[in-house]
Motif scaffolding. Structure first.
Motif, mmCIF file in Angstrom:
data_model
loop_
_atom_site.group_PDB
_atom_site.id
_atom_site.type_symbol
_atom_site.label_atom_id
_atom_site.label_comp_id
_atom_site.label_asym_id
_atom_site.label_seq_id
_atom_site.Cartn_x
_atom_site.Cartn_y
_atom_site.Cartn_z
ATOM 1 N N GLN A 59 1.696 54.819 -11.376
ATOM 2 C CA GLN A 59 2.928 54.383 -11.292
ATOM 3 C C GLN A 59 3.813 55.180 -10.337
ATOM 4 N N LEU A 60 3.757 56.296 -10.162
ATOM 5 C CA LEU A 60 4.617 57.175 -9.381
ATOM 6 C C LEU A 60 4.398 57.146 -7.867
ATOM 7 N N GLY A 61 5.274 56.818 -7.056
ATOM 8 C CA GLY A 61 5.251 56.968 -5.735
ATOM 9 C C GLY A 61 5.417 58.292 -4.988
ATOM 10 N N VAL A 62 4.770 58.631 -4.213
ATOM 11 C CA VAL A 62 4.853 59.994 -3.534
ATOM 12 C C VAL A 62 4.855 59.888 -2.116
ATOM 13 N N SER A 63 5.669 60.592 -1.171
ATOM 14 C CA SER A 63 5.750 60.567 0.409
ATOM 15 C C SER A 63 5.893 61.925 0.767
ATOM 16 N N VAL A 64 5.569 61.882 1.962
ATOM 17 C CA VAL A 64 5.508 63.244 2.841
ATOM 18 C C VAL A 64 6.128 62.953 4.468
ATOM 19 N N SER A 65 6.769 63.863 4.616
ATOM 20 C CA SER A 65 7.202 63.624 6.176
ATOM 21 C C SER A 65 7.379 65.006 6.654
ATOM 22 N N HIS A 66 7.253 65.330 7.663
ATOM 23 C CA HIS A 66 7.401 66.766 8.461
ATOM 24 C C HIS A 66 7.762 66.638 9.900
ATOM 25 N N THR A 67 8.720 67.450 10.417
ATOM 26 C CA THR A 67 9.054 67.432 11.756
ATOM 27 C C THR A 67 9.123 68.551 12.293
ATOM 28 N N TYR A 68 8.487 69.167 12.888
ATOM 29 C CA TYR A 68 8.579 70.689 13.688
ATOM 30 C C TYR A 68 8.835 71.680 12.442
ATOM 31 N N GLN A 69 9.770 72.068 12.043
ATOM 32 C CA GLN A 69 9.860 73.271 11.042
ATOM 33 C C GLN A 69 10.294 72.637 9.484
ATOM 34 N N LEU A 70 10.554 71.278 9.314
ATOM 35 C CA LEU A 70 11.031 70.946 8.261
ATOM 36 C C LEU A 70 9.816 69.926 7.550
ATOM 37 N N VAL A 71 9.615 70.338 6.235
ATOM 38 C CA VAL A 71 8.907 69.580 5.441
ATOM 39 C C VAL A 71 9.602 69.067 4.300
ATOM 40 N N MET A 72 9.412 67.432 4.216
ATOM 41 C CA MET A 72 10.207 67.164 2.924
ATOM 42 C C MET A 72 9.273 66.165 2.242
ATOM 43 N N VAL A 73 9.313 66.131 0.872
ATOM 44 C CA VAL A 73 8.594 65.304 0.010
ATOM 45 C C VAL A 73 9.477 64.590 -0.883
ATOM 46 N N ALA A 74 9.051 63.345 -1.287
ATOM 47 C CA ALA A 74 9.638 62.648 -2.295
ATOM 48 C C ALA A 74 8.755 61.979 -3.169
ATOM 49 N N LEU A 75 9.215 62.108 -4.655
ATOM 50 C CA LEU A 75 8.460 61.552 -5.852
ATOM 51 C C LEU A 75 9.448 60.627 -6.591
ATOM 52 N N GLY A 76 8.968 59.392 -6.889
ATOM 53 C CA GLY A 76 9.831 58.598 -7.736
ATOM 54 C C GLY A 76 9.098 57.437 -8.366
ATOM 55 N N PRO A 77 9.789 56.531 -9.160
ATOM 56 C CA PRO A 77 9.167 55.551 -9.884
ATOM 57 C C PRO A 77 8.738 54.570 -8.688
ATOM 58 N N GLY A 78 7.402 53.946 -8.571
ATOM 59 C CA GLY A 78 7.244 52.996 -7.855
ATOM 60 C C GLY A 78 6.939 53.398 -6.368
ATOM 61 N N PRO A 79 6.363 52.479 -5.505
ATOM 62 C CA PRO A 79 6.159 52.865 -4.081
ATOM 63 C C PRO A 79 7.472 53.259 -3.545
#
Length: 180
Positions: A59-79
């Motif tokens: 049921q948890l959504g997780v997403s990843v993004s990165h650009t050059y030197q920044l890496v970010m992830v998100a986790l939350g309910p649903g897509p």
């Protein structure tokens, strides 16, 4: 574990300026896995196109993004989907096909600096939605129509999505995409 709101985790990468693209991508992947595990230390798996998910927490959504030197992830309910980019000079004519005619027209009315920033905002909005629906850039970004960036309204096929701007340093732009 019950997660009721979207949580973010991010990290700056300290890489040498001459690092190869392959080495940078491997560092980004390694850090993204670490960041996700810091948010939720349970086994992580990957879909065919590389999107992470938690088999024990579907049921948890997780997403990843990165650009050059920044890496970010998100986790939350649903897509959900996130995308971040560093605002940098780019020949938007080279990716004109990523924009709808209305978006392209709007870009042409702006100064060069405004055009770069808005171009990257439109791009990250589109990519965040495509990550949310699970296809990423295997589908044309032009299929995502940014209806109202100020109010975060986007349409992909017949579905509306909500965008939330990410709190990032001034030289970066990015969005969180979720179902309306």
């Amino acid at each position: 574990m019950s997660i009721r709101q979207v949580t973010f985790n991010w990290q700056w990468l300290e890489l040498p300026t001459d690092v190869t693209r392959t080495a940078r991508r491997e560092a980004q992947r390694t850090v993204s896995r670490q960041l996700i595990q810091q948010l939720l230390p349970v086994p992580l798996a990957y879909h065919r196109l590389g999107q992470p998910y938690f088999p024990s927490q579907p049921q948890l959504g997780v997403s990843v993004s990165h650009t050059y030197q920044l890496v970010m992830v998100a986790l939350g309910p649903g897509p959900l989907g996130i995308d971040v980019e560093q605002v940098r000079p780019h020949d938007l004519d080279a990716i004109r096909r990523a924009f709808t005619p209305a978006e392209w027209y709007l870009l042409q009315t702006l100064s060069a600096q405004e055009r770069q920033r808005l171009g990257w905002q439109l791009w990250t909005a589109k990519e965040a939605v495509l990550k949310l629906v699970g296809c990423g850039l295997t589908h044309a970004p032009r299929q995502v129509e940014v209806l109202d960036l100020k109010h975060g309204r986007v349409r992909y096929q017949t579905q509306l999505y909500q965008l939330t701007p990410l709190a990032l340093p001034a030289t970066y732009v990015g969005f969180l995409a979720q179902h309306v």
